[in-house]
Write a protein that holds these residues in place. Structure first.
Motif, mmCIF file in Angstrom:
data_model
loop_
_atom_site.group_PDB
_atom_site.id
_atom_site.type_symbol
_atom_site.label_atom_id
_atom_site.label_comp_id
_atom_site.label_asym_id
_atom_site.label_seq_id
_atom_site.Cartn_x
_atom_site.Cartn_y
_atom_site.Cartn_z
ATOM 1 N N LYS A 94 -0.587 -3.939 3.434
ATOM 2 C CA LYS A 94 -1.913 -3.556 3.928
ATOM 3 C C LYS A 94 -2.096 -3.910 5.406
ATOM 4 N N ASN A 95 -1.497 -5.028 5.819
ATOM 5 C CA ASN A 95 -1.648 -5.454 7.219
ATOM 6 C C ASN A 95 -0.609 -4.787 8.137
ATOM 7 N N ASP A 96 -0.024 -3.667 7.663
ATOM 8 C CA ASP A 96 0.944 -2.852 8.422
ATOM 9 C C ASP A 96 2.320 -3.498 8.590
ATOM 10 N N ILE A 97 2.533 -4.676 8.034
ATOM 11 C CA ILE A 97 3.886 -5.247 8.063
ATOM 12 C C ILE A 97 4.777 -4.398 7.149
ATOM 13 N N GLU A 98 6.005 -4.131 7.621
ATOM 14 C CA GLU A 98 6.926 -3.314 6.822
ATOM 15 C C GLU A 98 8.212 -4.088 6.536
ATOM 16 N N TYR A 99 8.753 -3.871 5.373
ATOM 17 C CA TYR A 99 10.050 -4.453 5.008
ATOM 18 C C TYR A 99 11.015 -3.320 4.704
ATOM 19 N N MET A 100 12.201 -3.375 5.357
ATOM 20 C CA MET A 100 13.263 -2.416 5.014
ATOM 21 C C MET A 100 14.195 -3.096 4.018
ATOM 22 N N CYS A 101 14.583 -2.360 2.979
ATOM 23 C CA CYS A 101 15.407 -2.996 1.944
ATOM 24 C C CYS A 101 16.352 -1.979 1.299
ATOM 25 N N LEU A 144 12.260 6.607 -0.151
ATOM 26 C CA LEU A 144 12.851 6.245 -1.445
ATOM 27 C C LEU A 144 14.176 6.968 -1.695
ATOM 28 N N ASP A 145 14.370 8.090 -0.985
ATOM 29 C CA ASP A 145 15.631 8.839 -1.123
ATOM 30 C C ASP A 145 16.787 8.146 -0.408
ATOM 31 N N SER A 146 16.440 7.257 0.508
ATOM 32 C CA SER A 146 17.484 6.606 1.294
ATOM 33 C C SER A 146 18.303 5.654 0.412
ATOM 34 N N LYS A 147 19.621 5.619 0.717
ATOM 35 C CA LYS A 147 20.517 4.788 -0.095
ATOM 36 C C LYS A 147 20.242 3.301 0.111
ATOM 37 N N ASP A 148 20.019 2.911 1.375
ATOM 38 C CA ASP A 148 19.924 1.475 1.664
ATOM 39 C C ASP A 148 18.836 1.115 2.671
ATOM 40 N N SER A 149 17.926 2.067 2.964
ATOM 41 C CA SER A 149 16.877 1.771 3.964
ATOM 42 C C SER A 149 15.504 2.212 3.447
ATOM 43 N N LYS A 150 15.169 1.730 2.286
ATOM 44 C CA LYS A 150 13.846 2.031 1.732
ATOM 45 C C LYS A 150 12.828 1.144 2.457
ATOM 46 N N ILE A 151 11.569 1.593 2.473
ATOM 47 C CA ILE A 151 10.563 0.822 3.225
ATOM 48 C C ILE A 151 9.356 0.498 2.342
ATOM 49 N N VAL A 152 8.938 -0.770 2.411
ATOM 50 C CA VAL A 152 7.746 -1.221 1.681
ATOM 51 C C VAL A 152 6.702 -1.614 2.723
ATOM 52 N N VAL A 153 5.519 -0.990 2.608
ATOM 53 C CA VAL A 153 4.472 -1.203 3.615
ATOM 54 C C VAL A 153 3.348 -2.038 3.012
ATOM 55 N N VAL A 200 0.815 -1.220 0.000
ATOM 56 C CA VAL A 200 0.000 0.000 0.000
ATOM 57 C C VAL A 200 0.851 1.276 0.000
ATOM 58 N N GLU A 201 2.133 1.141 0.285
ATOM 59 C CA GLU A 201 2.987 2.341 0.272
ATOM 60 C C GLU A 201 4.459 1.954 0.133
ATOM 61 N N ILE A 202 5.231 2.826 -0.528
ATOM 62 C CA ILE A 202 6.683 2.675 -0.500
ATOM 63 C C ILE A 202 7.249 3.996 0.029
ATOM 64 N N LYS A 203 8.173 3.901 1.010
ATOM 65 C CA LYS A 203 8.636 5.109 1.713
ATOM 66 C C LYS A 203 10.174 5.182 1.711
ATOM 67 N N LYS A 221 3.040 7.326 -4.131
ATOM 68 C CA LYS A 221 2.532 8.646 -3.734
ATOM 69 C C LYS A 221 3.194 9.771 -4.542
ATOM 70 N N ASP A 222 4.445 9.554 -4.963
ATOM 71 C CA ASP A 222 5.146 10.592 -5.725
ATOM 72 C C ASP A 222 4.735 10.494 -7.199
ATOM 73 N N LYS A 223 3.791 11.340 -7.582
ATOM 74 C CA LYS A 223 3.220 11.254 -8.935
ATOM 75 C C LYS A 223 4.228 11.659 -10.022
ATOM 76 N N GLU A 224 5.338 12.281 -9.609
ATOM 77 C CA GLU A 224 6.385 12.611 -10.596
ATOM 78 C C GLU A 224 7.047 11.353 -11.160
ATOM 79 N N MET A 225 6.821 10.229 -10.494
ATOM 80 C CA MET A 225 7.408 8.969 -10.992
ATOM 81 C C MET A 225 6.610 8.427 -12.188
ATOM 82 N N LEU A 226 5.406 9.006 -12.422
ATOM 83 C CA LEU A 226 4.481 8.426 -13.388
ATOM 84 C C LEU A 226 4.285 9.321 -14.611
ATOM 85 N N ASP A 227 3.960 8.689 -15.741
ATOM 86 C CA ASP A 227 3.606 9.479 -16.924
ATOM 87 C C ASP A 227 2.113 9.795 -16.897
ATOM 88 N N LYS A 228 1.588 10.404 -17.970
ATOM 89 C CA LYS A 228 0.185 10.847 -17.938
ATOM 90 C C LYS A 228 -0.800 9.673 -17.888
#
Ligand code: FAD
Length: 309
Positions: free
Chosen positions: A98-105, A87-96, A82-85, A249-256
């Protein structure tokens, strides 16, 4: 928080190919899939154009891709991203999930593909799942000996009509355009069958039901303006696709069109270490071979990124 090297979002051919390459390189790789591993291959009766594996059924591809990824150590986890957070981090990006479990990668590969477009007519929402489906392979068997309508004018509509033509009594193919945008070889096969009625320049204007199930479809020719009601038990829609991107969430990542913009040289989005592959990437052609090749490239780039950390 769970920590892994690479999170791949989506276990279609793109994601599973990435998983094969990344896990084989020794990186701790998970693939998160909200439905069944295999993606759209599960909705395809036969994939005839994959080199070396002519005539294999879609589910066979799904099984062997998944098994190969698992054999090399990738884990396929059921979950809805449901979310990726971060993203600017070099090695600690987060994938969330729906059940609130998070993965750091360290890296993420987005391979979430497309979802079927809704037909915007009265009755679609009411009867979806009650006679309306977007997958002949999954639901076609319910219509043995019955009359159905298939809506669409592209390869999917034509291929899936051919697949179900032996099973059902009659198929009405409703195409809003004056011709089909599909492979001629498949179209010719379909045109040779007796139980298919083709409608061109024709829109669906209403879906009607009885006893909480689809019972007929109302169509209108855009040139003659003539309307017609056809009795059918099932409707399958193949009218295009929308990107599976709501978690971005960052719509700049997407085309029209909502598809991911990447640097085609390295499959990377605007964020370093965030890659994308398959149908979700902005491009003209969408095929399994293209998804697997992009899956390969994005995994190799992810491995390179992690090696350089
Ligand atoms: C009816 C039909 C017939 C086709 N026939 C052929 C053919 O004969 N030959 C051919 O080469 N191609 C064919 N294609 C096209 C081919 O299937 C696609 O190009 C290919 O599957 C794209 O792969 P992908 O991995 O990018 O996406 P997909 O296969 O769409 O897989 C994406 C996966 O991501 C998952 N997902 C999405 N969002 C999330 C989320 N938020 N969290 C977790 N998981 C998520 C989805 O559930 C899905 O499993 C066909 C397609 C259809 C629909």
């Amino acid at each position: 928080m769970n920590k892994v090297d690479l999170v791949i979002i989506g276990a279609g051919p793109a994601g599973l190919t990435s998983a094969i390459y990344a896990s084989r390189s020794g990186y701790k790789t998970i693939v998160i899939e909200k439905s069944a591993p295999g993606g759209k291959m599960n909705n395809t009766h036969k994939i005839d154009n994959y080199p070396g594996l002519e005539g294999k059924e879609g589910w066979e591809f799904s099984m062997s891709f998944s098994a190969q990824a698992k054999n090399f150590g990738a884990k396929i986890i059921g979950g809805d991203v449901v979310e990726i957070k971060n993203l600017d981090s070099k090695d600690s990006k987060i994938v969330v999930l729906k059940n609130d479990i998070e993965y750091m990668c360290k890296t993420i590969i987005i391979a979430t593909g497309l979802k079927p477009k809704k037909l915007e007519v009265v009755g679609y929402d009411k009867y979806f799942g009650k006679g309306i489906s977007t997958c002949v392979v999954c639901d076609g068997a319910f219509y043995k000996g019955k009359d159905i309508a298939i809506i669409g004018g592209g390869n999917s509509a034509i291929e899936e009509s051919l697949f179900v033509s032996d099973l059902v009594n009659k198929i009405y193919i409703i195409n809003k355009f004056s011709e089909f945008n599909a492979e001629q070889i498949t179209l010719n096969k379909l045109k040779g069958l007796k139980n298919i009625d083709f409608f061109y320049n024709t829109n669906v204007i209403k879906i009607l039901g009885k006893n909480d199930k689809v019972s007929s479809i109302k169509i209108k020719n855009v040139n003659t303006k003539k309307e017609k009601e056809i009795n059918i038990s099932g409707i399958f829609t193949y009218i295009g696709w929308n990107a599976e991107n709501f978690f971005i969430k960052d719509k700049e990542m997407l085309d029209k069109n909502g598809l991911l913009i990447i640097d085609k040289e390295n499959m990377q989005t605007k964020y370093k270490g965030v890659f994308a592959a398959g149908d979700i990437v902005s491009k003209q052609f969408k095929q399994v071979t293209i998804a697997t090749s992009e899956g390969t490239k994005s995994a190799l780039e992810a491995v390179k990124y992690m090696n350089n950390l």
